[in-house]
Scaffold this active site. Structure first.
Site, PDB file in Angstrom:
ATOM      1  N   ASP A 119       0.852  -1.197   0.000  1.00  0.00           N
ATOM      2  CA  ASP A 119       0.000   0.000   0.000  1.00  0.00           C
ATOM      3  C   ASP A 119       0.889   1.248   0.000  1.00  0.00           C
ATOM      4  OD1 ASP A 119      -3.190   0.583   1.103  1.00  0.00           O
ATOM      5  OD2 ASP A 119      -1.747   2.227   1.136  1.00  0.00           O
TER       6      ASP A 119
ATOM      7  N   ASN B  84     -13.081  -3.471   2.324  1.00  0.00           N
ATOM      8  CA  ASN B  84     -14.163  -2.484   2.364  1.00  0.00           C
ATOM      9  C   ASN B  84     -14.981  -2.529   1.079  1.00  0.00           C
ATOM     10  OD1 ASN B  84     -13.102  -1.522   4.831  1.00  0.00           O
ATOM     11  ND2 ASN B  84     -11.668  -0.186   3.752  1.00  0.00           N
TER      12      ASN B  84
ATOM     13  N   HIS C  18     -10.367  -5.049  -3.125  1.00  0.00           N
ATOM     14  CA  HIS C  18      -9.034  -5.340  -2.594  1.00  0.00           C
ATOM     15  C   HIS C  18      -9.116  -5.758  -1.136  1.00  0.00           C
ATOM     16  CE1 HIS C  18      -9.944  -1.037  -2.293  1.00  0.00           C
ATOM     17  NE2 HIS C  18      -9.313  -1.048  -1.142  1.00  0.00           N
ATOM     18  N   PHE C  19      -8.229  -6.646  -0.743  1.00  0.00           N
ATOM     19  CA  PHE C  19      -8.019  -6.975   0.659  1.00  0.00           C
ATOM     20  C   PHE C  19      -6.796  -6.224   1.144  1.00  0.00           C
ATOM     21  CE2 PHE C  19     -10.550 -10.647  -0.478  1.00  0.00           C
ATOM     22  CZ  PHE C  19     -11.250 -10.937   0.682  1.00  0.00           C
ATOM     23  N   HIS C  20      -6.871  -5.720   2.368  1.00  0.00           N
ATOM     24  CA  HIS C  20      -5.698  -5.166   3.047  1.00  0.00           C
ATOM     25  C   HIS C  20      -5.175  -6.231   4.017  1.00  0.00           C
ATOM     26  CE1 HIS C  20      -6.724  -0.735   2.400  1.00  0.00           C
ATOM     27  NE2 HIS C  20      -7.901  -1.279   2.202  1.00  0.00           N
TER      28      HIS C  20
HETATM   29  P1  5GP Z   1      -9.740   1.419   0.584  1.00  0.00           P
HETATM   30  O1  5GP Z   1     -10.025   2.590   1.474  1.00  0.00           O
HETATM   31  O2  5GP Z   1     -10.341   1.589  -0.786  1.00  0.00           O
HETATM   32  O3  5GP Z   1     -10.098   0.111   1.217  1.00  0.00           O
HETATM   33  O4  5GP Z   1      -8.179   1.392   0.411  1.00  0.00           O
HETATM   34  C1  5GP Z   1      -7.510   1.849  -0.719  1.00  0.00           C
HETATM   35  C2  5GP Z   1      -6.033   1.748  -0.433  1.00  0.00           C
HETATM   36  O5  5GP Z   1      -5.330   1.903  -1.649  1.00  0.00           O
HETATM   37  C3  5GP Z   1      -5.520   2.841   0.530  1.00  0.00           C
HETATM   38  O6  5GP Z   1      -4.929   2.215   1.663  1.00  0.00           O
HETATM   39  C4  5GP Z   1      -4.508   3.604  -0.308  1.00  0.00           C
HETATM   40  O7  5GP Z   1      -3.375   4.005   0.418  1.00  0.00           O
HETATM   41  C5  5GP Z   1      -4.150   2.608  -1.402  1.00  0.00           C
HETATM   42  N1  5GP Z   1      -3.770   3.223  -2.670  1.00  0.00           N
HETATM   43  C6  5GP Z   1      -4.441   4.192  -3.332  1.00  0.00           C
HETATM   44  N2  5GP Z   1      -3.804   4.505  -4.477  1.00  0.00           N
HETATM   45  C7  5GP Z   1      -2.707   3.697  -4.546  1.00  0.00           C
HETATM   46  C8  5GP Z   1      -1.654   3.548  -5.493  1.00  0.00           C
HETATM   47  O8  5GP Z   1      -1.583   4.222  -6.515  1.00  0.00           O
HETATM   48  N3  5GP Z   1      -0.701   2.613  -5.220  1.00  0.00           N
HETATM   49  C9  5GP Z   1      -0.749   1.845  -4.097  1.00  0.00           C
HETATM   50  N4  5GP Z   1       0.243   0.957  -3.921  1.00  0.00           N
HETATM   51  N5  5GP Z   1      -1.714   1.963  -3.177  1.00  0.00           N
HETATM   52  C10 5GP Z   1      -2.690   2.881  -3.385  1.00  0.00           C
END
Ligand code: 5GP
Length: 138
Positions: free
Chosen positions: A30, A86, A99-101
């Site tokens: 991330d 989410n 996506h999974f974190h």
């Molecule tokens: P969400 O809130 O949609 O569950 O999480 C999206 C995640 O994607 C966030 O933690 C954010 O930091 C990450 N993210 C957004 N844009 C990019 C990107 O261009 N590259 C990477 N590696 N992560 C990203």
């Protein structure tokens, strides 16, 4: 589904720090980590939320997620972690590609903080709701 930054990463148009790839799944760090090793695991299929994902991509993600979790904790030394996914803006989804974190929780300051506004389950309402959900499974 609208094109997203993750679609561009899959196509190699945007860079990422890749940790894993197969024909259906990609994992990378991330860009704004909550802790060291914060990793995103995405299907290559362009699904926005979990309910839109095909069984094939779901199986591919499920097969690899435990291995990726093991790799993240081995590499970071963190023994505890959150697996977060989410769905929808109101549920904190910023990027409209499923996506999974994997978020290591090395201490109380770093990693995921969670608000958990729990209520008491009403027995009668729960019985009706469980039936309703079960009937909606296709
Ligand atoms: P969400 O809130 O949609 O569950 O999480 C999206 C995640 O994607 C966030 O933690 C954010 O930091 C990450 N993210 C957004 N844009 C990019 C990107 O261009 N590259 C990477 N590696 N992560 C990203």
């Amino acid at each position: 589904m609208a094109d997203t930054v993750f679609g561009r990463i899959i196509r190699g148009e945007f860079p990422c720090h890749k940790v894993y790839e197969d024909d259906k799944v990609l994992a990378f760090l991330d860009i704004n980590p909550l802790s060291d090793g914060h990793t995103l695991v995405i299907p290559k299929e362009a699904a926005e939320t979990m309910d839109q994902l095909s069984d094939e991509s779901a199986a591919a993600l499920g097969r690899v997620l435990p291995r990726l979790c093991r790799a993240v904790i081995a590499a970071t030394g963190a023994r505890e972690y959150n697996l977060l996914q989410n769905n929808g803006r109101g549920a904190h989804q910023a990027v409209a590609h499923l996506h999974f974190h994997i978020i290591p929780k090395p201490n109380h300051r770093e990693g995921l903080g969670i608000g958990w506004p729990a209520r008491i389950l009403d027995r009668d309402a729960a019985a009706a709701l469980a039936k309703k959900i079960a009937a909606a499974i296709k």
